[in-house]
Scaffold this active site. Sequence first.
Site, mmCIF file in Angstrom:
data_model
loop_
_atom_site.group_PDB
_atom_site.id
_atom_site.type_symbol
_atom_site.label_atom_id
_atom_site.label_comp_id
_atom_site.label_asym_id
_atom_site.label_seq_id
_atom_site.Cartn_x
_atom_site.Cartn_y
_atom_site.Cartn_z
ATOM 1 N N ARG A 247 59.405 35.185 0.970
ATOM 2 C CA ARG A 247 60.578 35.783 0.348
ATOM 3 C C ARG A 247 61.207 34.859 -0.695
ATOM 4 N NH1 ARG A 247 61.841 39.488 5.045
ATOM 5 N NH2 ARG A 247 63.434 40.925 4.367
ATOM 6 N N ARG B 268 71.456 42.525 1.283
ATOM 7 C CA ARG B 268 70.018 42.254 1.462
ATOM 8 C C ARG B 268 69.265 42.583 0.179
ATOM 9 N NH1 ARG B 268 68.918 45.807 6.488
ATOM 10 N NH2 ARG B 268 66.752 45.122 6.316
HETATM 11 P P1 AMP Z 1 63.043 42.176 7.736
HETATM 12 O O1 AMP Z 1 62.778 42.728 9.088
HETATM 13 O O2 AMP Z 1 61.798 41.681 7.066
HETATM 14 O O3 AMP Z 1 63.839 43.101 6.868
HETATM 15 O O4 AMP Z 1 63.955 40.873 7.948
HETATM 16 C C1 AMP Z 1 65.253 40.975 8.512
HETATM 17 C C2 AMP Z 1 66.048 39.737 8.155
HETATM 18 O O5 AMP Z 1 65.408 38.571 8.701
HETATM 19 C C3 AMP Z 1 66.171 39.446 6.669
HETATM 20 O O6 AMP Z 1 67.231 40.154 6.066
HETATM 21 C C4 AMP Z 1 66.427 37.938 6.681
HETATM 22 O O7 AMP Z 1 67.750 37.634 7.046
HETATM 23 C C5 AMP Z 1 65.527 37.474 7.814
HETATM 24 N N1 AMP Z 1 64.182 37.137 7.294
HETATM 25 C C6 AMP Z 1 63.001 37.791 7.563
HETATM 26 N N2 AMP Z 1 61.973 37.222 6.938
HETATM 27 C C7 AMP Z 1 62.495 36.167 6.226
HETATM 28 C C8 AMP Z 1 61.953 35.208 5.346
HETATM 29 N N3 AMP Z 1 60.641 35.206 5.036
HETATM 30 N N4 AMP Z 1 62.796 34.279 4.822
HETATM 31 C C9 AMP Z 1 64.099 34.269 5.126
HETATM 32 N N5 AMP Z 1 64.689 35.171 5.917
HETATM 33 C C10 AMP Z 1 63.903 36.125 6.484
#
Ligand code: AMP
Length: 192
Positions: A89, A147
């Site tokens: 990310r 986000r």
């Molecule tokens: P997701 O399920 O991929 O939408 O991730 C949910 C949340 O987890 C994100 O909004 C971030 O706060 C955190 N997160 C997930 N993957 C990452 C990543 N690669 N780097 C930083 N934060 C992450």
Amino acid sequence: MINIVLFGPPGSGKGTQAQNLIQKFNLKQISTGDLFRFNMKNNTELGQLAKTYIDKGELVPDEVTTEMLREEVKKGGDNNGFIFDGYPRTANQTAALEQIVNEVLKDEISVCLSLVVEDEVLVERLLKRGETSGRTDDSNEEIIRNRIKEYYAKTAEVAELYKQHGKYVEINGVGDVNEISEKLYAAVEKIK
Ligand code: AMP
């Protein structure tokens, strides 16, 4: 081995499409979001830390996230490769992933498949998902918009890096789920 980065903003359908791709090509999915949620549910130290960022719609710091990912890749698995869902990310994470895949798997990232969906559709989808997902970060429009803001500020540049390496494929992420899967399969077949 096929190592896919499944890329796109929150709500673009990465999780759903990862499920279809893992079955089609016998891959192992690694979702950093799922790993954080598992840790939050079990109230681990990592989960407590991650929660302070996730509940605001911010990214968890690179070092913490990358360490967690490295451990997961090391676990390996009886599969043809990996799907990285929600990682990388940031530009830092992109370099870290290449290094981890090199070191641990003696391989490289094959392709970055990017799901493209416009912002207002994302907000609508995430609010709808929030009605049933129980995810605190899906339940509030302000967090959702943050986000998406984080995505443009820190994550969108990941696409540029894969483009520079000729490993970037864009797929329209709006429409019938199975039709989108077929387009993803075709993109994977091309690089096999
Ligand atoms: P997701 O399920 O991929 O939408 O991730 C949910 C949340 O987890 C994100 O909004 C971030 O706060 C955190 N997160 C997930 N993957 C990452 C990543 N690669 N780097 C930083 N934060 C992450």
